[in-house]
Write a protein that holds these residues in place. Structure first.
Motif, mmCIF file in Angstrom:
data_model
loop_
_atom_site.group_PDB
_atom_site.id
_atom_site.type_symbol
_atom_site.label_atom_id
_atom_site.label_comp_id
_atom_site.label_asym_id
_atom_site.label_seq_id
_atom_site.Cartn_x
_atom_site.Cartn_y
_atom_site.Cartn_z
ATOM 1 N N SER A 21 0.840 -1.199 0.000
ATOM 2 C CA SER A 21 0.000 0.000 0.000
ATOM 3 C C SER A 21 0.869 1.240 0.000
ATOM 4 C CB SER A 21 -0.947 -0.028 1.199
ATOM 5 O OG SER A 21 -0.624 0.967 2.116
ATOM 6 N N ALA A 22 1.970 1.199 0.801
ATOM 7 C CA ALA A 22 2.858 2.355 0.828
ATOM 8 C C ALA A 22 3.480 2.592 -0.550
ATOM 9 C CB ALA A 22 3.951 2.148 1.871
ATOM 10 N N LEU A 23 3.845 1.472 -1.220
ATOM 11 C CA LEU A 23 4.431 1.605 -2.546
ATOM 12 C C LEU A 23 3.462 2.233 -3.532
ATOM 13 C CD1 LEU A 23 6.444 -1.678 -3.094
ATOM 14 C CD2 LEU A 23 7.282 0.650 -3.296
ATOM 15 N N LEU A 27 3.783 5.755 -5.435
ATOM 16 C CA LEU A 27 3.743 5.875 -6.889
ATOM 17 C C LEU A 27 2.766 6.958 -7.315
ATOM 18 C CD1 LEU A 27 4.890 4.411 -9.362
ATOM 19 C CD2 LEU A 27 2.808 3.085 -9.448
ATOM 20 N N ALA A 28 1.555 6.910 -6.698
ATOM 21 C CA ALA A 28 0.555 7.924 -7.038
ATOM 22 C C ALA A 28 1.073 9.315 -6.701
ATOM 23 C CB ALA A 28 -0.755 7.636 -6.298
ATOM 24 N N ASN A 29 1.801 9.419 -5.581
ATOM 25 C CA ASN A 29 2.345 10.713 -5.181
ATOM 26 C C ASN A 29 3.316 11.230 -6.232
ATOM 27 O OD1 ASN A 29 2.749 12.864 -3.367
ATOM 28 N ND2 ASN A 29 4.664 11.957 -2.715
ATOM 29 N N LEU A 30 4.187 10.340 -6.730
ATOM 30 C CA LEU A 30 5.154 10.748 -7.747
ATOM 31 C C LEU A 30 4.454 11.293 -8.982
ATOM 32 C CD1 LEU A 30 7.955 8.062 -7.816
ATOM 33 C CD2 LEU A 30 8.228 10.508 -7.604
ATOM 34 N N ILE A 31 3.353 10.579 -9.352
ATOM 35 C CA ILE A 31 2.672 10.980 -10.577
ATOM 36 C C ILE A 31 2.004 12.338 -10.409
ATOM 37 C CG2 ILE A 31 0.877 10.339 -12.218
ATOM 38 C CD1 ILE A 31 1.306 7.494 -11.535
ATOM 39 N N THR A 32 1.396 12.545 -9.222
ATOM 40 C CA THR A 32 0.532 13.718 -9.110
ATOM 41 C C THR A 32 1.211 14.932 -8.513
ATOM 42 O OG1 THR A 32 -0.211 12.896 -6.974
ATOM 43 C CG2 THR A 32 -1.552 12.355 -8.880
ATOM 44 N N THR C 85 -6.473 7.187 -0.413
ATOM 45 C CA THR C 85 -5.378 8.139 -0.556
ATOM 46 C C THR C 85 -5.037 8.352 -2.022
ATOM 47 O OG1 THR C 85 -4.531 7.199 1.485
ATOM 48 C CG2 THR C 85 -3.137 8.761 0.346
ATOM 49 N N ILE C 86 -5.036 7.262 -2.806
ATOM 50 C CA ILE C 86 -4.727 7.414 -4.232
ATOM 51 C C ILE C 86 -5.784 8.285 -4.906
ATOM 52 C CG2 ILE C 86 -4.489 6.177 -6.403
ATOM 53 C CD1 ILE C 86 -3.354 3.857 -4.895
ATOM 54 N N VAL C 87 -7.057 7.993 -4.609
ATOM 55 C CA VAL C 87 -8.135 8.775 -5.222
ATOM 56 C C VAL C 87 -8.027 10.233 -4.799
ATOM 57 C CG1 VAL C 87 -10.613 9.147 -5.104
ATOM 58 C CG2 VAL C 87 -9.742 6.903 -5.600
ATOM 59 N N LYS C 88 -7.656 10.469 -3.521
ATOM 60 C CA LYS C 88 -7.530 11.845 -3.043
ATOM 61 C C LYS C 88 -6.449 12.578 -3.814
ATOM 62 C CE LYS C 88 -5.943 12.968 1.157
ATOM 63 N NZ LYS C 88 -5.883 13.305 2.578
ATOM 64 N N MET C 89 -5.303 11.900 -4.019
ATOM 65 C CA MET C 89 -4.218 12.583 -4.735
ATOM 66 C C MET C 89 -4.607 12.845 -6.176
ATOM 67 S SD MET C 89 -0.609 11.207 -3.489
ATOM 68 C CE MET C 89 -0.782 9.709 -2.614
ATOM 69 N N LEU C 90 -5.261 11.875 -6.819
ATOM 70 C CA LEU C 90 -5.656 12.082 -8.207
ATOM 71 C C LEU C 90 -6.668 13.220 -8.314
ATOM 72 C CD1 LEU C 90 -5.946 8.405 -9.431
ATOM 73 C CD2 LEU C 90 -4.230 10.083 -10.062
ATOM 74 N N THR C 91 -7.589 13.284 -7.349
ATOM 75 C CA THR C 91 -8.570 14.369 -7.391
ATOM 76 C C THR C 91 -7.891 15.722 -7.193
ATOM 77 O OG1 THR C 91 -10.074 12.843 -6.288
ATOM 78 C CG2 THR C 91 -10.781 15.102 -6.484
ATOM 79 N N ASN C 92 -6.938 15.768 -6.249
ATOM 80 C CA ASN C 92 -6.234 17.030 -6.017
ATOM 81 C C ASN C 92 -5.514 17.491 -7.271
ATOM 82 O OD1 ASN C 92 -5.151 19.217 -4.768
ATOM 83 N ND2 ASN C 92 -3.852 18.087 -3.366
ATOM 84 N N ALA C 93 -5.011 16.515 -8.055
ATOM 85 C CA ALA C 93 -4.249 16.888 -9.239
ATOM 86 C C ALA C 93 -5.144 17.247 -10.417
ATOM 87 C CB ALA C 93 -3.318 15.742 -9.624
ATOM 88 N N PHE C 94 -6.217 16.477 -10.629
ATOM 89 C CA PHE C 94 -6.950 16.644 -11.871
ATOM 90 C C PHE C 94 -8.302 17.296 -11.725
ATOM 91 C CE2 PHE C 94 -3.691 14.787 -14.087
ATOM 92 C CZ PHE C 94 -3.293 13.590 -13.541
ATOM 93 N N LEU C 95 -8.864 17.313 -10.519
ATOM 94 C CA LEU C 95 -10.141 18.003 -10.318
ATOM 95 C C LEU C 95 -10.012 18.834 -9.048
ATOM 96 C CD1 LEU C 95 -12.785 15.204 -10.976
ATOM 97 C CD2 LEU C 95 -12.494 17.257 -12.321
ATOM 98 N N PRO C 96 -9.149 19.863 -9.037
ATOM 99 C CA PRO C 96 -8.880 20.578 -7.779
ATOM 100 C C PRO C 96 -10.108 21.259 -7.202
ATOM 101 C CG PRO C 96 -7.819 21.672 -9.630
ATOM 102 C CD PRO C 96 -8.364 20.399 -10.150
ATOM 103 N N ALA C 97 -11.062 21.678 -8.073
ATOM 104 C CA ALA C 97 -12.260 22.323 -7.533
ATOM 105 C C ALA C 97 -13.075 21.333 -6.711
ATOM 106 C CB ALA C 97 -13.101 22.886 -8.678
ATOM 107 N N LEU C 98 -13.166 20.070 -7.175
ATOM 108 C CA LEU C 98 -13.889 19.053 -6.413
ATOM 109 C C LEU C 98 -13.179 18.778 -5.098
ATOM 110 C CD1 LEU C 98 -16.211 17.034 -6.426
ATOM 111 C CD2 LEU C 98 -14.711 15.391 -7.504
#
Lengths: 175, 198, 250
Positions: A21-23, A27-32, C85-98
């Protein structure tokens, strides 16, 4: 023996899940990461463009660390065709209804100009925009006319803008 | 002296003005689920106070002294929820040893404190707003005391509602929600309580 | 094969009406009351929730034979927290208003009873495809429930349906229903009840919808009981008539 084996299996599985999960998250952090930084810069630029238009050029942020003007964060000098037209101040404050971070233009004559709300977590956020900030930016509401259904939020906005104007005057602005 | 006053005012403000259940909408599930009896509501509220305060005390240093220096701030949600889950287990064992009757009353609702939005909401909110340790503690104390206050008052009202003559379609959950709406209206009147002080 | 198709359809549809997670099981109420101020926020929340639910259901179903009994719950929680957490980061990057509208409620999907509940009750016992369909149905049902609450709150509370503030690829449109406000913020008429934008209104709308559903269910039950009673009376009358005839014949 089987008890120890059970413990080992349990902790190994949990460790495997935790590390994968940490990995994945790393990874997602690096991308975004870069996209998020770009978003913030673009948002600041879009906010600045709302104040003096997109034809103006804006300098880099100059931080303000004055204890008497604790709500001011920084300002961006603005100029149109190399002619300084004022400064755009970034200020943030909070009251019991939420936080507000805004950009406000203060002209070289120390007059308050357009207001752009960057973050607005007030409980009556849309009322504040629809009844005070929006009409004020369109020139239909006086700056002091704060009774709008989100009065405390409007008072906070007014106080932040006044702080920026007073700082500008105190710097001996108007050159 | 001023710090103490600010601290106390911050607690009272988090408790009354932006009440955790009626205004911020954390902790609705136990609020609606546990409030049928006053005793279980009181027990649940006190357990939540313990868990939230302990969680704040553990999670703030965890974030600021372990996650940030290591550069893995993004692991905060995973870390917090694991801390909260373990805390709830520990609090459960503690209650089981010291007050078995309370443990039996709470029953299944004790593990459900893990999924109480208030606990994770406070921990995550402290991180998102980048509060100092004292402010986080005030936020945590105020939130949990506000939860305790509201859930006990609500359960007192709900006990009376059980024997009232409500229309059949509104029996149970709908009339409880309307009561919560009226309570929320009452709390709305407390906004602006400290506008001159803090 | 036909049984398989019916089973999948029933699996999918049950999440929408019969076992709607918000209105029937009354789970996941915190985001339902907090993020339904506008329809756009509700759609966004439902979308993120569905994504997390699908991912977590599929992964839990894939790993269901590998996770030992004792650490079931912490393992599921870690899996769900990872996806959130992944969804949160993706949302912050691609849909910041949401991201800035939903705020901390994206993180609170971790403790949403529905996600953990479906993982423990369904995904840990069924195959990957069934869990996927179940997650789709539950997610769609939750999203529709959120949208229905937001519909009431936004129309009554602000008077107009606003699109384009969060999903910025849609141009900003305001559909006036109770309030007509032009783009320069002049108000032509305003009949909205701003109470519904506040937390009070959220409770009232939720109570109203639950009350209507309880009313419909009660009517159905009453109708069924009435029909059963009529059937019993008819049978008793028939039996009596038959026994009387038999007596006459004798």
């Amino acid at each position: 023996m089987s008890n120890a084996k059970k413990y080992i299996l349990t902790s190994v599985t949990l460790g495997a899940i935790a590390s994968s999960s940490a990995l994945l998250i790393g990874l997602a952090n690096l991308i975004t990461k870069d996209q998020i930084k770009k978003n913030e810069a673009a948002q600041t630029r879009a906010g600045l463009a709302q104040i003096y238009g997109s034809n103006a050029t804006y300098g880099d942020a100059v931080a303000i660390n004055d204890k008497n003007y604790s709500h001011l964060i920084c300002y961006y000098p603005a100029s149109i065709d190399n002619d300084p037209v004022g400064n755009v101040f970034k200020a943030s404050g909070k009251n019991e209804y939420g936080d507000i971070t805004l950009l406000v233009g203060v002209s070289t004559n120390n007059e308050a100009g357009q207001i752009y709300l960057i973050t607005n977590t007030q409980s009556y956020a849309s009322t504040l925009v629809n009844n005070y900030v929006g009409p004020y930016n369109n020139g239909r509401v006086e700056f002091d006319d704060v009774s709008c259904g989100a009065t405390h939020g409007a008072e906070l906005v007014r106080d932040l803008v006044l702080e920026a104007v007073n700082w500008s005057i105190a710097q001996g602005g108007g050159n | 002296m001023k710090e103490i006053l600010t601290f106390v005012l911050a607690i009272v403000s988090a408790m009354l003005i932006d009440n955790v259940v009626l205004s911020r909408f954390y902790g609705i599930c136990p609020f609606l689920g546990v409030s049928k009896k006053v005793k279980s509501a009181l027990g649940m509220g006190i357990a939540v106070v313990f868990v939230i305060v302990l969680a704040t005390v553990i999670c703030w240093p965890l974030y600021n002294y372990i996650l940030v220096p290591a550069g893995i701030e993004f692991m905060d949600t995973v870390a917090y929820i694991l801390v909260i889950a373990s805390l709830v287990q520990l609090v459960g064992l503690f209650i089981k040893k010291h007050s078995p009757s309370l443990y039996k009353t709470l029953g299944i609702y004790l593990p459900l404190i893990t999924t109480n939005c208030a606990v994770l909401g406070v921990a995550q909110g402290n991180t998102d707003q980048a509060l100092s340790f004292i402010d986080s503690l005030a936020n945590g104390l105020g939130t949990s005391l506000g939860f305790l206050f509201v859930i006990v008052v609500f359960s007192c009202i709900r006990v009376r509602l059980e024997s009232a003559n409500t229309p059949k379609a509104l029996k149970g959950l709908p009339i409880a929600l309307i009561t919560a709406a009226i309570m929320a209206m009452a709390f709305m009147g407390l906004q602006g309580l400290f506008s001159g002080i803090v | 094969m036909a049984k398989e198709k019916g089973h999948t359809k029933k699996n999918f549809l049950k999440g929408i009406l019969i076992e709607n997670p918000l209105f029937v099981s009354v789970l996941g109420t915190c985001p339902a009351l907090a993020t339904t101020k506008t329809i756009e926020a509700a759609i966004g929340m439902g979308l993120l929730f569905t994504i997390v639910l699908i991912c977590s259901n599929v992964l839990v179903s894939l790993l269901r034979k590998l996770i030992p009994e004792e650490i079931k719950t912490p393992a599921y929680i870690v899996i769900i927290a990872t996806f959130v957490t992944i969804v949160k980061m993706l949302t912050n990057a691609f849909l910041p208003a949401l991201y800035s509208t939903l705020g901390v409620f994206i993180s609170l999907i971790v403790v949403n009873c529905i996600v953990l509940g479906r993982a423990e009750a369904y995904a840990s016992k069924n195959g990957v495809f069934d869990s996927f369909i179940d997650a789709c149905g539950m997610g769609l049902g939750y999203t529709l429930a959120l949208i229905s609450m937001a519909l009431f709150r936004e129309i009554l509370g602000s008077g107009m349906i606003t699109f384009g503030e969060i999903f910025t690829f849609i141009p900003l449109t305001r559909i006036p229903i109770l309030t007509y406000m032009k783009s320069d913020y002049t108000v032509v008429y305003d009949y909205s009840i701003s109470l519904f934008s506040t937390p009070v209104g959220a409770f009232i709308v939720f109570a109203f919808i639950l009350g209507v559903m309880a009313f419909i269910k009660n009517r159905k039950n009453e109708l069924k009981t009435y029909q059963e009673r009529q059937e019993k009376l008819r049978k008793a009358a028939e039996a009596k008539a038959a026994s009387m005839q038999g007596g006459n014949q004798q």
